[in-house]
Structure formats: structure tokens, C-alpha cells
Design a protein around this motif. Structure first.
Motif, PDB file in Angstrom:
ATOM      1  N   LEU A  91      24.366  48.835  47.235  1.00 38.83           N
ATOM      2  CA  LEU A  91      24.558  49.570  45.988  1.00 38.83           C
ATOM      3  C   LEU A  91      25.326  48.687  44.998  1.00 38.83           C
ATOM      4  O   LEU A  91      26.545  48.800  44.859  1.00 38.83           O
ATOM      5  N   PRO A  92      24.638  47.799  44.291  1.00 34.06           N
ATOM      6  CA  PRO A  92      25.324  46.862  43.394  1.00 34.06           C
ATOM      7  C   PRO A  92      26.194  47.568  42.362  1.00 34.06           C
ATOM      8  O   PRO A  92      25.756  48.522  41.714  1.00 34.06           O
ATOM      9  N   LEU A  93      27.421  47.108  42.224  1.00 30.74           N
ATOM     10  CA  LEU A  93      28.362  47.627  41.238  1.00 30.74           C
ATOM     11  C   LEU A  93      28.345  46.761  39.983  1.00 30.74           C
ATOM     12  O   LEU A  93      28.231  47.255  38.876  1.00 30.74           O
ATOM     13  N   GLN A  94      28.503  45.453  40.166  1.00 31.67           N
ATOM     14  CA  GLN A  94      28.572  44.422  39.129  1.00 31.67           C
ATOM     15  C   GLN A  94      29.934  44.402  38.443  1.00 31.67           C
ATOM     16  O   GLN A  94      30.558  43.358  38.330  1.00 31.67           O
ATOM     17  N   SER A  95      30.426  45.556  37.962  1.00 32.16           N
ATOM     18  CA  SER A  95      31.761  45.607  37.364  1.00 32.16           C
ATOM     19  C   SER A  95      32.327  47.011  37.540  1.00 32.16           C
ATOM     20  O   SER A  95      31.584  47.994  37.542  1.00 32.16           O
ATOM     21  N   GLY A  96      33.661  47.100  37.664  1.00 34.18           N
ATOM     22  CA  GLY A  96      34.307  48.396  37.763  1.00 34.18           C
ATOM     23  C   GLY A  96      34.744  48.949  36.425  1.00 34.18           C
ATOM     24  O   GLY A  96      35.344  50.028  36.361  1.00 34.18           O
ATOM     25  N   ILE A 125      28.149  50.659  53.098  1.00 32.08           N
ATOM     26  CA  ILE A 125      27.789  50.395  51.703  1.00 32.08           C
ATOM     27  C   ILE A 125      28.163  48.959  51.384  1.00 32.08           C
ATOM     28  O   ILE A 125      29.310  48.534  51.590  1.00 32.08           O
ATOM     29  N   THR A 126      27.189  48.211  50.897  1.00 34.39           N
ATOM     30  CA  THR A 126      27.421  46.834  50.474  1.00 34.39           C
ATOM     31  C   THR A 126      27.207  46.742  48.973  1.00 34.39           C
ATOM     32  O   THR A 126      26.677  47.646  48.346  1.00 34.39           O
ATOM     33  N   CYS A 127      27.616  45.631  48.385  1.00 37.28           N
ATOM     34  CA  CYS A 127      27.782  45.625  46.931  1.00 37.28           C
ATOM     35  C   CYS A 127      27.542  44.238  46.335  1.00 37.28           C
ATOM     36  O   CYS A 127      27.557  43.231  47.044  1.00 37.28           O
ATOM     37  N   TYR A 183      38.487  51.548  46.378  1.00 36.98           N
ATOM     38  CA  TYR A 183      38.044  52.924  46.587  1.00 36.98           C
ATOM     39  C   TYR A 183      36.774  52.971  47.419  1.00 36.98           C
ATOM     40  O   TYR A 183      36.642  53.783  48.343  1.00 36.98           O
ATOM     41  N   GLY A 184      35.821  52.097  47.102  1.00 37.95           N
ATOM     42  CA  GLY A 184      34.536  52.101  47.795  1.00 37.95           C
ATOM     43  C   GLY A 184      34.600  51.573  49.217  1.00 37.95           C
ATOM     44  O   GLY A 184      33.722  51.871  50.038  1.00 37.95           O
ATOM     45  N   LYS A 185      35.619  50.759  49.510  1.00 39.62           N
ATOM     46  CA  LYS A 185      35.792  50.188  50.851  1.00 39.62           C
ATOM     47  C   LYS A 185      34.488  49.560  51.342  1.00 39.62           C
ATOM     48  O   LYS A 185      34.008  49.829  52.445  1.00 39.62           O
ATOM     49  N   PHE A 186      33.926  48.700  50.502  1.00 37.21           N
ATOM     50  CA  PHE A 186      32.623  48.105  50.806  1.00 37.21           C
ATOM     51  C   PHE A 186      32.679  47.282  52.087  1.00 37.21           C
ATOM     52  O   PHE A 186      33.634  46.544  52.337  1.00 37.21           O
ATOM     53  N   ASP A 212      39.030  37.627  48.054  1.00 39.19           N
ATOM     54  CA  ASP A 212      40.155  37.920  48.944  1.00 39.19           C
ATOM     55  C   ASP A 212      40.219  39.407  49.278  1.00 39.19           C
ATOM     56  O   ASP A 212      40.461  39.791  50.434  1.00 39.19           O
ATOM     57  N   LEU A 213      40.001  40.264  48.268  1.00 35.96           N
ATOM     58  CA  LEU A 213      40.034  41.703  48.520  1.00 35.96           C
ATOM     59  C   LEU A 213      38.891  42.115  49.439  1.00 35.96           C
ATOM     60  O   LEU A 213      39.094  42.906  50.374  1.00 35.96           O
ATOM     61  N   GLN A 214      37.701  41.567  49.199  1.00 32.44           N
ATOM     62  CA  GLN A 214      36.570  41.932  50.049  1.00 32.44           C
ATOM     63  C   GLN A 214      36.789  41.476  51.483  1.00 32.44           C
ATOM     64  O   GLN A 214      36.415  42.183  52.427  1.00 32.44           O
ATOM     65  N   ARG A 215      37.436  40.338  51.656  1.00 29.35           N
ATOM     66  CA  ARG A 215      37.730  39.869  53.009  1.00 29.35           C
ATOM     67  C   ARG A 215      38.650  40.867  53.726  1.00 29.35           C
ATOM     68  O   ARG A 215      38.443  41.172  54.905  1.00 29.35           O
ATOM     69  N   GLN A 216      39.628  41.397  53.005  1.00 35.11           N
ATOM     70  CA  GLN A 216      40.515  42.401  53.599  1.00 35.11           C
ATOM     71  C   GLN A 216      39.749  43.678  53.949  1.00 35.11           C
ATOM     72  O   GLN A 216      39.938  44.259  55.027  1.00 35.11           O
ATOM     73  N   LEU A 217      38.882  44.126  53.015  1.00 30.85           N
ATOM     74  CA  LEU A 217      38.110  45.344  53.262  1.00 30.85           C
ATOM     75  C   LEU A 217      37.177  45.167  54.455  1.00 30.85           C
ATOM     76  O   LEU A 217      37.047  46.065  55.297  1.00 30.85           O
ATOM     77  N   SER A 218      36.534  44.008  54.537  1.00 32.23           N
ATOM     78  CA  SER A 218      35.630  43.743  55.656  1.00 32.23           C
ATOM     79  C   SER A 218      36.390  43.733  56.974  1.00 32.23           C
ATOM     80  O   SER A 218      35.926  44.283  57.980  1.00 32.23           O
TER      81      SER A 218
END
Length: 476
Positions: free
Chosen positions: A292-297, A330-332, A355-358, A396-402
Motif C-alpha cells: 500500500l504505497p504511501l509516498q508521503s505522510g 502491510i508494506t509501503c 502509526y502504520g507499523k509497516f 532507520d525508522l523502518q528498520r526499527q519497525l521491521s
């Protein structure tokens, strides 16, 4: 009267819509070498090209030095991808010095945009072929053989290659792509795809279903339905009021066999419907993973991108997916540093990610592409060092979420489709669960093979892999 789903299944099984590839009837007189870059659609297109070339007596080779024809299937989505292709073309030009009879061609998304430069100014290639012109390859090869400039970059409103059975290249024999539509009607301002792949058109569902049935009959256990925006798939039979939506199509393919897993990519947030979510919930073999591509928040930046949704709307879609499919991954996609992006916009993107915890994100710094609406409308005014710094923060944030997502799977049990031996040890198997997460586990005493299903309990995790142990074998 058969209802629509029964009719599609019935006609496909009669072989009316699709003739599966049964092996090339010609002795391969010549050899072709092909490299593919970019999205899964490009790799699937290369398999269509391989089928066309097989019929012309060309067999595939992994050794470029022995090839009579070298093809590069290209991507224009980012400047780095184009530069990678140019570097490869210079390598191939070096090969031509020793073998001037060798032909080199560019396929795909770079073809239309750079045809003059590649053929005339830089003289890097002998032919240029757009994504909708692969049927003309035999004629173009003959033209190039005769010393002519061979070009066909015409876009089509009808071409879907529905009648061409792809030759599966570099396959693991377990998973395969099925293209269900071509082109894109979404005019995202950063994207070149509508200009390189043309308008959106959906493929006949009879041929899609028959291709899935053929793959399953040949031992494949997973198919991924591909499109620039799969959720907007819509097909009406000429002369009939019957219609097939993406939710209908998903159900049709899922019914091929409970042993055949079904994935899909890519979804546009504005188009993924409750019907699709409910269909995913209904069939266990439709994998619980949505890209589910976000692109920008930032809603302001999303409007500049012409994404047609707000931050709040996107978050509600994430909530709805979690509500209907609690175990869905959910991936992004994230773009850092789009035109006029402020530090506040960037922080909003990080907040939406949190929020999305991708489970996984594909993350890039904005790369202005010639010919796009953004290039014509907006200054590329975010400094490169700022783009890079923001991208590092996103990564860095995505690495933490993963890491968190993978650690939460410890102690759980999953059905895993075995895809290959582990890259680290031939004593371990590697496969994925429904959510797309890679799980590695010892072979132990079990006599298993690629394509088998096993129940695995996870006992540890890294940021990208689950480690487990077989609990049982799935018996069908």
C-alpha cells in the motif's frame, strides 16, 4: 446457465482462451541474453519476450559473450536505474568490437524517452522497442541485421499479450508472475509510467485463469498477479454485460486449488475496496499481505504528487485493513525530499510510518524524471544532502519497525511454502509465510522438496528473517 465464475473456469479449462507453452518447436539456431531492471512487470515482460524469441529460433543463454542478441529491459523510474542501464550498454558495446554481428537492443520504459540518444547520438544500441511493441521484435531484428535503425515505441490501448505464454526465466519452479493489466491512468506527478507504458487496460480473465491453471499443473505453488494498479482491474466481455472486478478475479484464481497461493502487487490506496479485503479474508490461500504505497505522510505533499488521498484517508484505510484482516502484513513505498518538502512534512511521514507499523518499505530519495508533471510544474528544490539525511531517517525508522514486527512473530506457528535451500546452509530450507516473511528452518529428517508446505514454529528473529523448526508437514 453458468454464473460468471463458473463460466470463466469452464471456458479456460476447455482451452479456448489460452494455449500453454509446451516447449519450443524449433532447434535453437541463435542465442539471446536478456537483463531486466526495475519492477516485477519488467521481469514478466522479459518472459513474454523470451516466448516470442523462442518462436523465432532463439534460445536463452546466461553467457553474454556467446549471444547473438543482447537485450536490456529497462526502468526509468529513477535516474540511478537509467545510469545502471547505460553502464551495461557500454559493456555490451565493448563486446560488439570483437563481434560486430552481435545485436544489442533496449526494451521497456527507457525506449521511448531516449530512443534518439541511444540509437544516434551515443550509438549504444541497434534497436529500441517499447513495452507494447514486443510482437514486432522479429521484424526489428531483421531490420537491424540489415544495418537499419530498428525502432518501435508505439503505445497501444489494446495490447495485453494475453495469448502469449511467458517462458519462465530464472525461476525457482515454485513462484511465478502473471500480468493481469498494463499501463496506468493515475497521473502521479513524480511518475513516468503513464508516459512509458500508456493507458490502463485489463487482460481477459479467461487467459489469466488458464495461465494460473497451467502453472499449477506444472508444479508452481504461488502466483503473483501484477499490474501498475491491480485494484483498478476491470474487464467486460465484448457484447456482454458480464463484468469482472479485481475482487472477482482474485476469487477465480484462488479457486484453481487451495494449494496455489495468490499474491498481488501493486495496490493504489484509493482503489483497494472492501470487496477485495473480504475476498482475501474468505480464501486462506490468498496471501495476507498488501503493498500500500504511501509516498508521503503530508497531505500537502500528497496533493502536489496528485495521489488523490489525504494522510487521514490513508490512515483510515490502514485501520480498515487491520479490522478485516488482523494478521495482514502491510508494506509501503516512501519518497523522501519531494519538491517543496519541509521538515514538518518529513516529520509527518515518519509519524504515519510509526502509526502504520509497516512490515517493509521501499524507500527512495526523490529523483526528478524528465517529462513528468512534477518536472514541468515544480522546482526540485530540496538540497541533495537534505534528501539523503531524511532518507536515512526513514530507513532507520523502518528498520526499527521491521525488527519489532519480526520479533512479535516469535512463538507463533505458520504455514510455510518451501522455496529454496537457505543461502547460508544446504542443511536448511527457506520459505515464506502468508505475510511474505522469510522463514529459515532445518531440514532435519524430513524428505521434503521445493513446493512443499510445512508447519513451522518460530523461535527467533532478525530484522529480516524468522528462524524456526518444523512441527509438521501439510498433507493435502
Amino acid at each position: 446457465m453458468l454464473d460468471l465464475q463458473e463460466k470463466v473456469i469452464h471456458e479456460a479449462r476447455q482451452g479456448e482462451a489460452y494455449a500453454p507453452f509446451e516447449g519450443d518447436p524449433n532447434p535453437y539456431r541463435k542465442k539471446f541474453y536478456i537483463e531486466s531492471y526495475g519492477c516485477a512487470m519488467n521481469f514478466n515482460d522479459s518472459e513474454i519476450v523470451a516466448s516470442i524469441l523462442n518462436d523465432e529460433g532463439f534460445g536463452a543463454t546466461r553467457n553474454m559473450e556467446e549471444a547473438d542478441l543482447i537485450l536490456v529491459n529497462t526502468c526509468s523510474i529513477r535516474e540511478k536505474a537509467e545510469q545502471t542501464v547505460r553502464n551495461r550498454l557500454n559493456v555490451f558495446r565493448g563486446l560488439k568490437k570483437d563481434r560486430p554481428e552481435m545485436l544489442v537492443g533496449v526494451l521497456g520504459c527507457m525506449a521511448e524517452r531516449l530512443k534518439a540518444k541511444l540509437l544516434d547520438e551515443e550509438k549504444l544500441v541497434d534497436m529500441v522497442v517499447g513495452p507494447d511493441a514486443y510482437r514486432s521484435l522479429p521484424a526489428l531484428i531483421n531490420e537491424a541485421d540489415g544495418g537499419q535503425k530498428a525502432v518501435n515505441v508505439l503505445l497501444s490501448r489494446e495490447e495485453t499479450y494475453a495469448d502469449i505464454a511467458p517462458v519462465r526465466l530464472d525461476t525457482n519452479g515454485v513462484s511465478a508472475f502473471i500480468s493481469i493489466m498494463r499501463g496506468c491512468n493515475n497521473m502521479c506527478t513524480f511518475c513516468v509510467v503513464p508516459f512509458t507504458r500508456g493507458r490502463e487496460r485489463s487482460r481477459d480473465p479467461h487467459s489469466i485463469l488458464a495461465e494460473a491453471q497451467d502453472l499449477f499443473a506444472r508444479g508452481y505453488k504461488e502466483v503473483t498477479l501484477l499490474g501498475q494498479n491491480v485494484d483498478s482491474y476491470y474487464y467486460t466481455t465484448p457484447g456482454s454485460e458480464e463484468e469482472v472486478t479485481f475482487a472477482n478475479l482474485l476469487a477465480l484464481v484462488a479457486q484453481v486449488s487451495p494449494q496455489l497461493r495468490v499474491r498481488f502487487s501493486t495496490s493504489h490506496p484509493k482503489d483497494i475496496t472492501d470487496d477485495v479485503l473480504q475476498t482475501m479474508a474468505r480464501y486462506e490461500n490468498i496471501c495476507k499481505c498488501i503493498h500500500l504505497p504511501l509516498q508521503s505522510g503530508s497531505t500537502r505533499v500528497l496533493q502536489l504528487m496528485n495521489r488523490t488521498y489525504t494522510k487521514e484517508w490513508y490512515l483510515r484505510k490502514v485501520d480498515r485493513i487491520r479490522e478485516v484482516l488482523p494478521d495482514c502484513a502491510i508494506t509501503c513505498d516512501i519518497i523522501s525530499g519531494f519538491c517543496t518538502e519541509t521538515e514538518e512534512d518529513h516529520q509527518e511521514t515518519l509519524a504515519v510510518m510509526a502509526y502504520g507499523k509497516f512490515d517493509l518499505s521501499y524507500m527512495y530519495a526523490y529523483s526528478e524524471r524528465p517529462g513528468t508533471l512534477a518536472q514541468r510544474r515544480y522546482p526540485d528544490d530540496v538540497p541533495e544532502e537534505v534528501k539523503k539525511r531524511r532518507l536515512i531517517e526513514v530507513v532507520d525508522l523502518q528498520r526499527q519497525l521491521s525488527q519489532q514486527n519480526f520479533e512479535q512473530e516469535v512463538g507463533k506457528t505458520f504455514t510455510v511454502l518451501i522455496e529454496a535451500e537457505s543461502r547460508r546452509s544446504d542443511q536448511d530450507w527457506s520459505g515464506r509465510n502468508s505475510q511474505g516473511k522469510v522463514i529459515v528452518f532445518p531440514k532435519e529428517q524430513y524428505e521434503l522438496k521445493k513446493g512443499d508446505y510445512v508447519i513451522v514454529k518460530v523461535h527467533s528473529a532478525t530484522s529480516g528473517t524468522l528462524i524456526g523448526k518444523i512441527e509438521s508437514i501439510v498433507e493435502w
